[in-house]
Write a protein that holds these residues in place. Structure first.
Motif, PDB file in Angstrom:
ATOM      1  N   TYR A  67      -2.709 -25.828 -17.980  1.00 14.47           N
ATOM      2  CA  TYR A  67      -2.179 -24.774 -17.369  1.00 14.47           C
ATOM      3  C   TYR A  67      -2.176 -23.536 -18.272  1.00 14.47           C
ATOM      4  O   TYR A  67      -2.420 -22.561 -17.849  1.00 14.47           O
ATOM      5  CB  TYR A  67      -1.015 -25.073 -16.610  1.00 14.47           C
ATOM      6  N   ALA A  68      -1.999 -23.682 -19.624  1.00 12.16           N
ATOM      7  CA  ALA A  68      -1.862 -22.588 -20.488  1.00 12.16           C
ATOM      8  C   ALA A  68      -3.265 -21.953 -20.535  1.00 12.16           C
ATOM      9  O   ALA A  68      -3.383 -20.888 -20.509  1.00 12.16           O
ATOM     10  CB  ALA A  68      -1.580 -23.240 -22.043  1.00 12.16           C
ATOM     11  N   GLY A  69      -4.263 -22.894 -20.543  1.00 12.51           N
ATOM     12  CA  GLY A  69      -5.834 -22.281 -20.426  1.00 12.51           C
ATOM     13  C   GLY A  69      -5.936 -21.609 -19.204  1.00 12.51           C
ATOM     14  O   GLY A  69      -6.811 -20.389 -19.378  1.00 12.51           O
ATOM     15  N   ARG A  70      -5.468 -21.952 -18.154  1.00 15.69           N
ATOM     16  CA  ARG A  70      -5.660 -21.189 -16.807  1.00 15.69           C
ATOM     17  C   ARG A  70      -4.807 -19.763 -16.980  1.00 15.69           C
ATOM     18  O   ARG A  70      -5.235 -18.995 -16.464  1.00 15.69           O
ATOM     19  CB  ARG A  70      -5.167 -21.839 -15.742  1.00 15.69           C
ATOM     20  N   ILE A  71      -3.753 -19.950 -17.438  1.00 17.98           N
ATOM     21  CA  ILE A  71      -2.999 -18.749 -17.701  1.00 17.98           C
ATOM     22  C   ILE A  71      -3.687 -17.731 -18.555  1.00 17.98           C
ATOM     23  O   ILE A  71      -3.898 -16.484 -18.220  1.00 17.98           O
ATOM     24  CB  ILE A  71      -1.672 -18.966 -18.253  1.00 17.98           C
ATOM     25  N   THR A  72      -4.146 -18.268 -19.654  1.00 20.58           N
ATOM     26  CA  THR A  72      -5.123 -17.316 -20.679  1.00 20.58           C
ATOM     27  C   THR A  72      -6.328 -16.580 -19.808  1.00 20.58           C
ATOM     28  O   THR A  72      -6.628 -15.580 -19.761  1.00 20.58           O
ATOM     29  CB  THR A  72      -5.483 -17.989 -21.585  1.00 20.58           C
ATOM     30  N   GLN A  73      -6.761 -17.585 -18.976  1.00 25.99           N
ATOM     31  CA  GLN A  73      -8.021 -17.162 -18.266  1.00 25.99           C
ATOM     32  C   GLN A  73      -7.815 -16.026 -17.119  1.00 25.99           C
ATOM     33  O   GLN A  73      -8.333 -14.852 -17.191  1.00 25.99           O
ATOM     34  CB  GLN A  73      -8.564 -18.160 -17.383  1.00 25.99           C
TER      35      GLN A  73
END
Length: 63
Positions: free
Chosen positions: A35-41
């Motif tokens: 989810y942190a990766g999704r937020i960054t994206q």
């Protein structure tokens, strides 16, 4: 149309943040990182389109 895009982006970001928090509370670090990766994206997409969004300290953009 851009208002709809802005609203959808903000909604997706809020949902990703909620899900990351739940994963952290459950001790599921793998899911929290996803989810942190999704937020960054989502933050990068917003920046690319000139949409200013608040970032948490742990959401600094990574290159």
């Amino acid at each position: 149309m851009s208002g709809v895009f802005d609203a959808e982006l903000r909604e997706q970001l809020a949902e990703a943040r909620r899900l990351r928090a739940r994963a952290r509370e459950a001790g599921d670090e793998e899911k929290a990182q996803a989810y942190a990766g999704r937020i960054t994206q989502l933050l990068r997409i917003a920046a690319h389109h000139g949409i200013a969004l608040d970032r948490a300290a742990d959401e600094e953009e990574q290159d």
